[in-house]
Each structure stands twice: as C-alpha cells, then as structure tokens.
Design a protein around this motif. Structure first.
Motif, mmCIF file in Angstrom:
data_model
loop_
_atom_site.group_PDB
_atom_site.id
_atom_site.type_symbol
_atom_site.label_atom_id
_atom_site.label_comp_id
_atom_site.label_asym_id
_atom_site.label_seq_id
_atom_site.Cartn_x
_atom_site.Cartn_y
_atom_site.Cartn_z
ATOM 1 N N GLU A 71 0.844 -1.188 0.000
ATOM 2 C CA GLU A 71 0.000 0.000 0.000
ATOM 3 C C GLU A 71 0.881 1.239 0.000
ATOM 4 O OE1 GLU A 71 -2.911 1.870 -0.783
ATOM 5 O OE2 GLU A 71 -3.681 -0.036 -0.026
ATOM 6 N N ASP A 72 0.374 2.308 -0.565
ATOM 7 C CA ASP A 72 1.080 3.581 -0.604
ATOM 8 C C ASP A 72 1.340 4.069 0.826
ATOM 9 O OD1 ASP A 72 2.067 5.897 -2.158
ATOM 10 O OD2 ASP A 72 0.415 6.953 -1.128
ATOM 11 N N ILE A 73 2.506 4.610 1.064
ATOM 12 C CA ILE A 73 2.903 5.039 2.405
ATOM 13 C C ILE A 73 1.977 6.135 2.939
ATOM 14 C CG2 ILE A 73 4.594 6.829 1.844
ATOM 15 C CD1 ILE A 73 5.232 4.045 4.361
ATOM 16 N N GLU A 74 1.450 6.983 2.052
ATOM 17 C CA GLU A 74 0.524 8.031 2.485
ATOM 18 C C GLU A 74 -0.763 7.430 3.045
ATOM 19 O OE1 GLU A 74 -0.125 11.096 -0.430
ATOM 20 O OE2 GLU A 74 2.025 11.227 -0.858
ATOM 21 N N VAL A 75 -1.241 6.363 2.438
ATOM 22 C CA VAL A 75 -2.440 5.668 2.928
ATOM 23 C C VAL A 75 -2.158 5.089 4.317
ATOM 24 C CG1 VAL A 75 -3.976 3.687 2.530
ATOM 25 C CG2 VAL A 75 -3.315 5.166 0.618
ATOM 26 N N LEU A 76 -0.986 4.526 4.492
ATOM 27 C CA LEU A 76 -0.610 3.953 5.786
ATOM 28 C C LEU A 76 -0.468 5.043 6.852
ATOM 29 C CD1 LEU A 76 1.967 1.278 4.582
ATOM 30 C CD2 LEU A 76 -0.427 0.923 5.240
ATOM 31 N N GLN A 77 0.058 6.196 6.458
ATOM 32 C CA GLN A 77 0.166 7.310 7.406
ATOM 33 C C GLN A 77 -1.213 7.843 7.785
ATOM 34 O OE1 GLN A 77 2.900 9.796 5.219
ATOM 35 N NE2 GLN A 77 4.689 8.856 6.176
ATOM 36 N N ASP A 78 -2.120 7.911 6.788
ATOM 37 C CA ASP A 78 -3.496 8.331 7.083
ATOM 38 C C ASP A 78 -4.157 7.345 8.045
ATOM 39 O OD1 ASP A 78 -3.233 10.536 5.445
ATOM 40 O OD2 ASP A 78 -4.318 9.634 3.751
ATOM 41 N N PHE A 79 -3.917 6.045 7.831
ATOM 42 C CA PHE A 79 -4.466 5.045 8.739
ATOM 43 C C PHE A 79 -3.931 5.254 10.150
ATOM 44 C CE2 PHE A 79 -3.826 1.072 11.063
ATOM 45 C CZ PHE A 79 -5.145 0.783 11.338
ATOM 46 N N HIS A 80 -2.637 5.469 10.270
ATOM 47 C CA HIS A 80 -2.039 5.690 11.582
ATOM 48 C C HIS A 80 -2.691 6.884 12.275
ATOM 49 C CE1 HIS A 80 0.990 7.497 14.330
ATOM 50 N NE2 HIS A 80 0.968 6.264 14.801
ATOM 51 N N ASP A 81 -2.875 7.973 11.544
ATOM 52 C CA ASP A 81 -3.498 9.165 12.126
ATOM 53 C C ASP A 81 -4.929 8.872 12.580
ATOM 54 O OD1 ASP A 81 -1.136 10.492 11.569
ATOM 55 O OD2 ASP A 81 -1.920 11.494 9.771
ATOM 56 N N GLU A 82 -5.672 8.145 11.748
ATOM 57 C CA GLU A 82 -7.047 7.794 12.094
ATOM 58 C C GLU A 82 -7.060 6.853 13.304
ATOM 59 O OE1 GLU A 82 -10.917 5.647 10.111
ATOM 60 O OE2 GLU A 82 -9.486 6.636 8.768
ATOM 61 N N PHE A 83 -6.149 5.888 13.314
ATOM 62 C CA PHE A 83 -6.057 4.959 14.443
ATOM 63 C C PHE A 83 -5.776 5.741 15.720
ATOM 64 C CE2 PHE A 83 -4.823 0.419 15.610
ATOM 65 C CZ PHE A 83 -4.805 0.652 16.967
ATOM 66 N N GLN A 84 -4.877 6.703 15.642
ATOM 67 C CA GLN A 84 -4.524 7.496 16.822
ATOM 68 C C GLN A 84 -5.746 8.247 17.358
ATOM 69 O OE1 GLN A 84 -0.969 9.721 16.016
ATOM 70 N NE2 GLN A 84 -0.169 9.234 18.012
ATOM 71 N N ALA A 85 -6.577 8.766 16.464
ATOM 72 C CA ALA A 85 -7.792 9.456 16.889
ATOM 73 C C ALA A 85 -8.744 8.477 17.585
ATOM 74 C CB ALA A 85 -8.469 10.118 15.693
ATOM 75 N N HIS A 86 -8.928 7.299 17.008
ATOM 76 C CA HIS A 86 -9.769 6.274 17.643
ATOM 77 C C HIS A 86 -9.173 5.856 18.989
ATOM 78 C CE1 HIS A 86 -12.781 5.376 14.586
ATOM 79 N NE2 HIS A 86 -11.831 5.386 13.655
ATOM 80 N N HIS A 87 -7.858 5.731 19.032
ATOM 81 C CA HIS A 87 -7.159 5.314 20.255
ATOM 82 C C HIS A 87 -7.451 6.295 21.393
ATOM 83 C CE1 HIS A 87 -3.657 4.630 22.914
ATOM 84 N NE2 HIS A 87 -3.728 3.376 22.476
ATOM 85 N N THR A 88 -7.403 7.586 21.080
ATOM 86 C CA THR A 88 -7.685 8.611 22.090
ATOM 87 C C THR A 88 -9.121 8.483 22.584
ATOM 88 O OG1 THR A 88 -6.066 10.099 21.105
ATOM 89 C CG2 THR A 88 -7.735 11.100 22.526
ATOM 90 N N GLN A 89 -10.053 8.306 21.668
ATOM 91 C CA GLN A 89 -11.458 8.135 22.044
ATOM 92 C C GLN A 89 -11.641 6.872 22.887
ATOM 93 O OE1 GLN A 89 -13.878 10.289 21.737
ATOM 94 N NE2 GLN A 89 -15.351 8.917 22.696
#
Length: 179
Positions: free
Chosen positions: A5-23
């Motif tokens: 997968e494109d690294i940008e997609v993986l970085q977007d996933f990480h950012d989204e995961f981090q938001a879910h993690h905080t919640q």
C-alpha cells in the motif's frame, strides 16, 4: 509483513487509528469506573469497528484481524457469555497500544514486525479460548503476555536453582570480603 500500500495511505491510517485510540482511552476510563456499562461497551465496539474497517481499506490485515478478534471477545462480554471483570479494560488498552505501534511501524516503514504481530495474537489467545468461569484468569494471562511478564511453564524449570548443591559456585570463597 510487507504492506502492499502507498505510504501516504498507511500514514493516514495511523493518524485515524490514533484518533480512535484517544477516544477509546476515554471510553475505557468510563467503562472502568462504571463497571462494564453495556452502552459504553457498545461504543467501544463501534470504535473498534472503525479501526478494523480502516485497517481493511489500508490493506493492514494483521491489524484488522487482531481488532476483529478483540471485537469477538467484547461481543462475548456484552452477551454475558463471559463475565465482565475489572481487568478487561486494561487488557483491551494494552493490546490497542501494541496495535498502535504496529500502525506506526507500517506508516514509517511500510512493514509490520512479524514478532510484534505474533505477540499480540498470543496475548489475545487466552481470552478467546476462555470459558465463562476462567475469563478473569485468562485476562490476567493475556496481560502478562503483552507486558512480557508471562513465563511458560516449560521455561520455569530452565532457571538456576540457587538452593541446590549442583557444583555451581555463585560466590567464590576468595572474594576479598571479610565478615
């Protein structure tokens, strides 16, 4: 695992995961204080579902599979198939912390460390296999695995017995210390 997968997609996933993690951290704190409130557990399930769906879209099947396993465990708790216990939120958060590390590694390198994924799967296994009356003990074992405190029974016997007289000299007679 190398992620196709494109690294940008993986970085977007990480950012989204981090938001879910905080919640999820906030939810876990509420669940802990309210003793497994069904509505809060349902919200936790939805947050996990968001992570799982995003992981699938990002081709991070190891994360998606682990989150799905967590959802299956949570579903058993919500249905009363196993009894909620106070250590469940801690175990959930510890597994999610490790999955966040996986997401970060994927975003930074395009790979998921196989050993870390295996560790997460090993930590989830006791909770998956737990019967109703052994769920709390299984959670404790899962926590020990994920924190590195678990020692399999076959490894316990490999240590040095400090009390046997097997010819191993731990302290020399001539160490220069006088008592």
């Amino acid at each position: 695992f190398i992620i196709d997968e494109d690294i940008e997609v993986l970085q977007d996933f990480h950012d989204e995961f981090q938001a879910h993690h905080t919640q999820i951290e906030h939810l876990i704190a509420q669940i802990d204080t309210q003793g497994g409130d069904k509505d809060l557990l349902g919200q936790l399930f939805k947050e996990l579902d968001g992570i799982r769906n995003s992981a699938n879209v990002s081709n991070l099947s190891p994360v998606a599979e682990s989150v799905e396993t967590m959802q299956n465990i949570l579903e058993r708790v919500m249905k009363g198939q196993v009894n909620y216990c106070r250590t469940f939120p801690e175990a959930t958060m510890l597994v999610l912390d490790q999955l966040l590390v996986v997401a970060r590694e994927a975003a930074n390198t395009g790979q998921v460390p196989f050993t870390l994924f295996t560790e997460i799967q090993n930590a989830l296994r006791p909770m998956v296999l737990a019967e109703e009356n052994s769920f709390e003990e299984s959670i404790k074992k899962s926590i020990q695995i994920i924190t590195g405190e678990y020692i399999p029974a076959e490894k316990i016997d490999e240590g040095v017995d400090l009390f046997s007289d097997d010819g191993v000299e731990l302290f020399g007679d001539d160490d220069g210390i006088e008592l």
